[in-house]
Design a protein around this motif. Sequence first.
Motif, PDB file in Angstrom:
ATOM      1  N   GLY A   1      80.897  43.890 -23.516  1.00  0.00           N
ATOM      2  CA  GLY A   1      79.263  44.725 -22.917  1.00  0.00           C
ATOM      3  C   GLY A   1      79.868  45.250 -21.500  1.00  0.00           C
ATOM      4  N   VAL A   2      80.710  44.661 -20.871  1.00  0.00           N
ATOM      5  CA  VAL A   2      81.148  45.227 -19.416  1.00  0.00           C
ATOM      6  C   VAL A   2      81.923  46.268 -19.760  1.00  0.00           C
ATOM      7  N   LYS A   3      82.948  46.122 -20.687  1.00  0.00           N
ATOM      8  CA  LYS A   3      83.939  47.245 -20.958  1.00  0.00           C
ATOM      9  C   LYS A   3      83.094  48.373 -21.544  1.00  0.00           C
ATOM     10  N   ASN A   4      82.344  48.268 -22.455  1.00  0.00           N
ATOM     11  CA  ASN A   4      81.480  49.388 -23.019  1.00  0.00           C
ATOM     12  C   ASN A   4      80.653  50.134 -21.952  1.00  0.00           C
TER      13      ASN A   4
ATOM     14  N   ILE B   1      71.828  51.979 -11.794  1.00  0.00           N
ATOM     15  CA  ILE B   1      70.638  51.217 -12.201  1.00  0.00           C
ATOM     16  C   ILE B   1      70.741  51.047 -13.787  1.00  0.00           C
ATOM     17  N   THR B   2      70.880  49.544 -13.845  1.00  0.00           N
ATOM     18  CA  THR B   2      71.014  49.068 -15.221  1.00  0.00           C
ATOM     19  C   THR B   2      70.132  48.335 -16.103  1.00  0.00           C
ATOM     20  N   GLY B   3      69.887  48.614 -17.358  1.00  0.00           N
ATOM     21  CA  GLY B   3      68.827  47.631 -17.850  1.00  0.00           C
ATOM     22  C   GLY B   3      69.456  46.895 -19.081  1.00  0.00           C
ATOM     23  N   THR B   4      69.226  45.744 -19.265  1.00  0.00           N
ATOM     24  CA  THR B   4      69.884  44.658 -20.326  1.00  0.00           C
ATOM     25  C   THR B   4      68.771  43.720 -20.635  1.00  0.00           C
ATOM     26  N   GLY B   5      68.801  43.489 -21.963  1.00  0.00           N
ATOM     27  CA  GLY B   5      67.961  42.244 -22.526  1.00  0.00           C
ATOM     28  C   GLY B   5      68.550  40.936 -22.449  1.00  0.00           C
TER      29      GLY B   5
ATOM     30  N   ASN C   1      73.933  40.872 -14.093  1.00  0.00           N
ATOM     31  CA  ASN C   1      74.098  42.052 -13.398  1.00  0.00           C
ATOM     32  C   ASN C   1      75.627  42.416 -13.477  1.00  0.00           C
ATOM     33  N   THR C   2      76.469  41.769 -13.941  1.00  0.00           N
ATOM     34  CA  THR C   2      77.881  41.859 -14.201  1.00  0.00           C
ATOM     35  C   THR C   2      78.164  43.352 -14.454  1.00  0.00           C
ATOM     36  N   VAL C   3      77.623  43.910 -15.358  1.00  0.00           N
ATOM     37  CA  VAL C   3      77.960  45.421 -15.727  1.00  0.00           C
ATOM     38  C   VAL C   3      78.077  46.354 -14.454  1.00  0.00           C
ATOM     39  N   GLY C   4      76.598  46.242 -13.947  1.00  0.00           N
ATOM     40  CA  GLY C   4      76.275  47.242 -12.907  1.00  0.00           C
ATOM     41  C   GLY C   4      77.082  46.850 -11.812  1.00  0.00           C
ATOM     42  N   ALA C   5      77.502  45.647 -11.545  1.00  0.00           N
ATOM     43  CA  ALA C   5      78.654  45.355 -10.363  1.00  0.00           C
ATOM     44  C   ALA C   5      79.876  46.020 -10.671  1.00  0.00           C
ATOM     45  N   GLN C   6      80.420  45.602 -11.994  1.00  0.00           N
ATOM     46  CA  GLN C   6      81.636  46.119 -12.602  1.00  0.00           C
ATOM     47  C   GLN C   6      81.802  47.646 -12.258  1.00  0.00           C
ATOM     48  N   ILE C   7      80.606  48.453 -12.599  1.00  0.00           N
ATOM     49  CA  ILE C   7      80.780  49.896 -12.268  1.00  0.00           C
ATOM     50  C   ILE C   7      81.028  50.204 -10.935  1.00  0.00           C
TER      51      ILE C   7
END
Lengths: 353, 85
Positions: A57-60, A81-85, A118-124
Motif C-alpha cells: 500500500g505504501v509503495k502503491n 492529504i491522504t484518505g484510507t479506510g 498515516n504511513t503512506v502520507g508520511a513516506q510520500i
Amino acid sequence: MTKTYINGVGCISTQKTFDTVFLEEAVVNHEENVLAIIPPAYKEYISPAASRRMAKGVKNGIVASALAMKDANIENVDAIITGTGLGCIEDSEKFLKSILDNNEEFLTPTSFIQSTHNTVGAQIALLQQCKGYNFTYVNGAVSFESALIDAKMQIEEAEANSILVGGVDENGDYTTSLFKLNGRIKADNSAPYDVLNSTTSGAVYGEGANFFVLEHERKENTYAELLDVSIVNTLEENEVEAAIISFLKSNHLEISDVDALVLGFDGNVDFENYYRNLAENSFAQTPVLYYKHLSGEYDTASAFAFWMAAKILKTQEIPEIVKVNAVEKSEYKTILLYNQLNGKNHSFTLLSK
Amino acid sequence: MEALKEELKNKIITTLNLEDIAVEDIADNDPLFGDGLGLDSIDALELIVILDKDYGIKLVDPKEGKSIFQSIETMAAYISANRTK
C-alpha cells in the motif's frame, strides 16, 4: 472564491492503469471475489533500500503520487492529504500476529513502524521532502472524499496552491478472511462473480492507490474542475434522489445538466437499489457508468471513480467497459459521482470540464 | 559453524527484506553496517530479536552489539558460544 482544478492523476489499481492512455487494457475478472493490484515497476520510483520496509500500500501510494506529480509537471506541492479506510493493514496484521505468535515477546520494529494509517502520507512527504501540511483521513468509505473536502477548502482559503490528494487501501489476508466471514466479501467458490447483475450478497473486493494534483489555477494539462463534494452519513434508498437534487441545486445545476453519472455498484444485491433506482428512474436519460467490476470494492474505491471521471472529461470518451446504459452525449461537461457502502457513508462529488 | 553462517545469511535476507541480495553475495567478513550490507539502527533491533527469539540470547549490554554484529563471522562465533537453544 478560488477554484480547484485537477492537474495531474496517478492510478495503481487492479487494472493496468499506468503506462496506458485510459482503460484500453481493462479486463473484467469474473472468477475471483478478491482482486489484487497489478504492480508497477516499483524500482523505477523507489530505491531498493527504501522499499524493503514498505508494504504494498505504501509503495502503491508512492508510485501513484509520483505519477500524478509527473502528469501535472510539478516537483513540489504545498500539502499532502491522504484518505484510507484500513491504512497499512498488511503490516498491522503482521504486527498483531507477531504479538500473538510470540506471546507478546520478540516484537520487531519494522512492521510496527509501517502499520499506522498515516504511513503512506508520511513516506510520500519524506521522499519529496515536503514539510507542508500533511493529514490522513480515516473515515471508512468517505475517507477519500474527506481528503478532497479538506484539499478544496485549503485551496479556496489560499492556504495552499497545489495539493497532492489521494486514496489508498490494500488487502490483508486476515482482514480479507474476516470480511468473507461477515459477508462483506462474496462467498468463495460461487463464481462467476457479477457486479452489475448480482443476485448475491457481499461485494467483489479490491485494492488500489489513486493520487491527484489539485491546484488553484487552470493549466494546459488540466483534467477538470472539482466543483463540489458532499458527504452524508445515512440515507434511506428513497432519500437519495432528493439529496442529489439538493446537492446539484446548491451548485446551480439540475439533473438534466449532468452529462454522466458514475455509480458505485459493488455486486452487493442487498444495497444495489441505492444505485439502480437512480439509473432506471431520474437518470434514465443520462449516461450511467460503473467501475467496481474493474477496481473492486474498498474504502477508497471512489478515488478510482474520480480518476475515471477526470479522464473522461479530458478525453471526452467513455470506455464501453464502464457503461451501464447505452445513453450517450455529444459532449461531457459535468460528471456526478455517487458512492455509498451498505447504506452508510454516502458521497456526492461533482466535476466539470 | 558453516551451516550456522548460511542460516544467519538466510535469516538476515528474509527478515530484513534484502530483495536484491542472495546468500552468496554476503561474504563472512563483510561489514553488516556502513559500507558493507548497509544495515541501519532499525535493522540492529531486528538482529537483536533474532538472537533472542531463535538462539535464546538476551543482549544485556547494548554496547556489545557493535562487536557482535560486525559481520556474519562475528555473529556466528558469538551465537555458537552463547546460544541456549
